[in-house]
Design an enzyme around this catalytic site. Structure first.
Site, PDB file in Angstrom:
ATOM      1  CG  ASP A 107       5.150  63.562  32.426  1.00  0.00           C
ATOM      2  OD1 ASP A 107       5.039  62.350  32.201  1.00  0.00           O
ATOM      3  OD2 ASP A 107       4.476  64.427  31.857  1.00  0.00           O
ATOM      4  CG  ASP A 200       9.891  65.876  30.881  1.00  0.00           C
ATOM      5  OD1 ASP A 200      10.498  66.885  31.298  1.00  0.00           O
ATOM      6  OD2 ASP A 200       8.784  65.929  30.316  1.00  0.00           O
ATOM      7  CG  HIS A 248       7.260  61.729  28.283  1.00  0.00           C
ATOM      8  ND1 HIS A 248       6.085  62.312  28.668  1.00  0.00           N
ATOM      9  CD2 HIS A 248       8.245  62.582  28.658  1.00  0.00           C
ATOM     10  CE1 HIS A 248       6.341  63.482  29.251  1.00  0.00           C
ATOM     11  NE2 HIS A 248       7.651  63.661  29.250  1.00  0.00           N
ATOM     12  CG  ASP A 250       5.529  56.687  29.408  1.00  0.00           C
ATOM     13  OD1 ASP A 250       5.455  57.498  28.472  1.00  0.00           O
ATOM     14  OD2 ASP A 250       5.187  56.974  30.579  1.00  0.00           O
ATOM     15  CB  CYS A 355       1.473  59.275  31.756  1.00  0.00           C
ATOM     16  SG  CYS A 355       1.940  58.827  30.094  1.00  0.00           S
TER      17      CYS A 355
HETATM   18  N1  ABU Z   1       3.540  61.167  27.988  1.00  0.00           N
HETATM   19  C1  ABU Z   1       3.522  60.142  27.038  1.00  0.00           C
HETATM   20  C2  ABU Z   1       3.020  60.663  25.718  1.00  0.00           C
HETATM   21  C3  ABU Z   1       3.653  59.969  24.612  1.00  0.00           C
HETATM   22  C4  ABU Z   1       2.917  60.075  23.307  1.00  0.00           C
HETATM   23  O1  ABU Z   1       2.007  60.878  23.179  1.00  0.00           O
HETATM   24  O2  ABU Z   1       3.223  59.358  22.384  1.00  0.00           O
END
Ligand code: ABU
Length: 377
Positions: A107, A200, A248, A250, A355
């Site tokens: 992050d 981020d 995010h 990812d 992450c």
């Molecule tokens: N930090 C990634 C979290 C993404 C999600 O919860 O979909």
């Protein structure tokens, strides 16, 4: 002197990585950028405090195990400093009753080639998180003469950076998903204003010369503009998806190897030019498998789509959460050697295998995987 820092994409052979820590992670005190609300697990909205110690221990055990697996595959693993995240913090502009933690280095730290960029972040509770990585970054700086150590402008995070206070999130939570998408996602705004650049690092997808930046609830348009100016040798593209509360890239859209990307099967891309860019450059985009969980575990603010939050050892080998059998099978069918890693206990601390890591060194140089471009995108 050694070359320590180098990573241009998500798939080249990994040689060195930072793995976070669960120690001291907090359910954050409310602030304009975030309100945690877990009434059934002891933390109704407005309350805050440390994560239960048994959960911390379980998460740390899985993270130690993952670090050992990485080392057994020839990857050097660095760890951030343990700090007290329960302390109240303040700047001349505000006070914040608690901080967050240091489980998800992805992050905060964005590695692009020989550079590691400390992201602005957009939550007050995460303002000082970079401090946990400073001993590592200082060591890289001493040992690697080519390491570019950068920090994005520290944001003020005054009330001007937010449309409203914590009450924004109470109203947000009262909406159903479709209402939230219509009101916020389609209007490209959640609670961040455009007062100052905010982003981020985990909103940036690294595909060699092309960076895809998620316009999300924690990254604003000014943040994307700042990144575009900061990386003049790259092509920076805006990514958006049909998701009510985006945080995010990812667990939404990830590269697997040159020519192949994995897309969240529920979160449809909203940038037509993005899809077109992949098509005209002969990339295949496959929808991810169904996640194993229906609901996130207790005290978890991440979604069940951590199922697709994987880490590539190289372009043929991928670490996937141990219980995400459908995701493992799909990746196996796509030609990967899949290494299952138990990691569900880590989710409530802020994410999955991607992450929980930040690249330090992957082999290779910046390459152009999208030679055909779309003007204006
Ligand atoms: N930090 C990634 C979290 C993404 C999600 O919860 O979909």
């Amino acid at each position: 002197m050694a070359k320590i820092v180098n990573s241009w994409n998500e798939w080249s052979r990994l040689r060195r990585v930072i793995v976070g820590r669960a120690d001291g992670t907090m359910i954050q005190a409310p602030e304009p950028a975030v309100v945690r609300d877990f009434p059934e697990d002891g933390f109704p909205a407005g309350t805050y405090g440390p994560m239960p110690q048994d959960m911390v221990d379980a998460a740390n055990e899985q993270m130690e195990n993952f670090a050992a697996i990485l080392e057994s595959h020839g990857v050097v693993v660095d760890r951030p400093e343990v700090r007290d995240w329960s302390e109240e913090i303040a700047t001349p502009d505000w006070k914040q009753a608690s901080q967050f933690g240091v489980m998800p280095p992805r992050d905060v730290l964005l590695t692009v080639g020989p550079e590691i960029l400390e992201a602005t972040m957009s939550q007050r509770a995460r303002w000082f998180e970079y401090l946990a990585y400073r001993p590592l970054l200082q060591a890289y700086f001493r040992e690697d003469p080519d390491f570019r150590w950068e920090s994005a402008p520290k944001p003020r995070l005054t009330d001007a950076s937010y449309h409203a206070g914590p009450e924004f999130w109470h109203e947000f939570e009262s909406l159903d998903e479709e209402e939230a998408i219509a009101r916020f996602t389609m209007n490209r705004r959640w609670n961040l204003t455009e007062e100052e650049p905010l982003f981020d690092a985990a909103d940036v997808g690294r595909f060699g010369k092309d960076l895809f930046v998620y316009h999300s609830s924690v990254t604003n348009a000014a943040g994307i503009s700042w990144l575009t100016r900061h990386f003049p040798d790259h092509r920076v593209h805006v990514a958006r998806f049909r998701e009510s509360h985006p945080i995010h890239l990812d667990a939404t859209f990830v590269p697997l190897r040159p020519g192949l990307a994995l897309s969240n099967r529920k979160r449809v891309p909203l940038e037509e030019d993005m899809v077109k860019l992949f098509e005209i450059n002969d990339w295949e985009i496959v929808p991810c498998a169904e996640p194993a969980l229906d609901e996130p575990p207790p005290l978890c603010y991440c979604s069940v789509w951590l199922s697709m939050n994987t880490l590539l050892l190289d372009e043929k080998t991928i670490f996937v959460e141990e219980q995400e059998k459908a995701q493992q099978q799909q990746l196996y069918d796509l030609g990967f050697e899949v290494i299952p890693v138990p990691f569900w206990a880590v989710g409530p601390f802020g994410g999955g295998l991607h992450c929980a890591t930040a690249d330090v060194y992957r082999e290779g140089d910046m390459e152009d995987y999208f030679p055909k471009q779309i003007p204006g995108y």
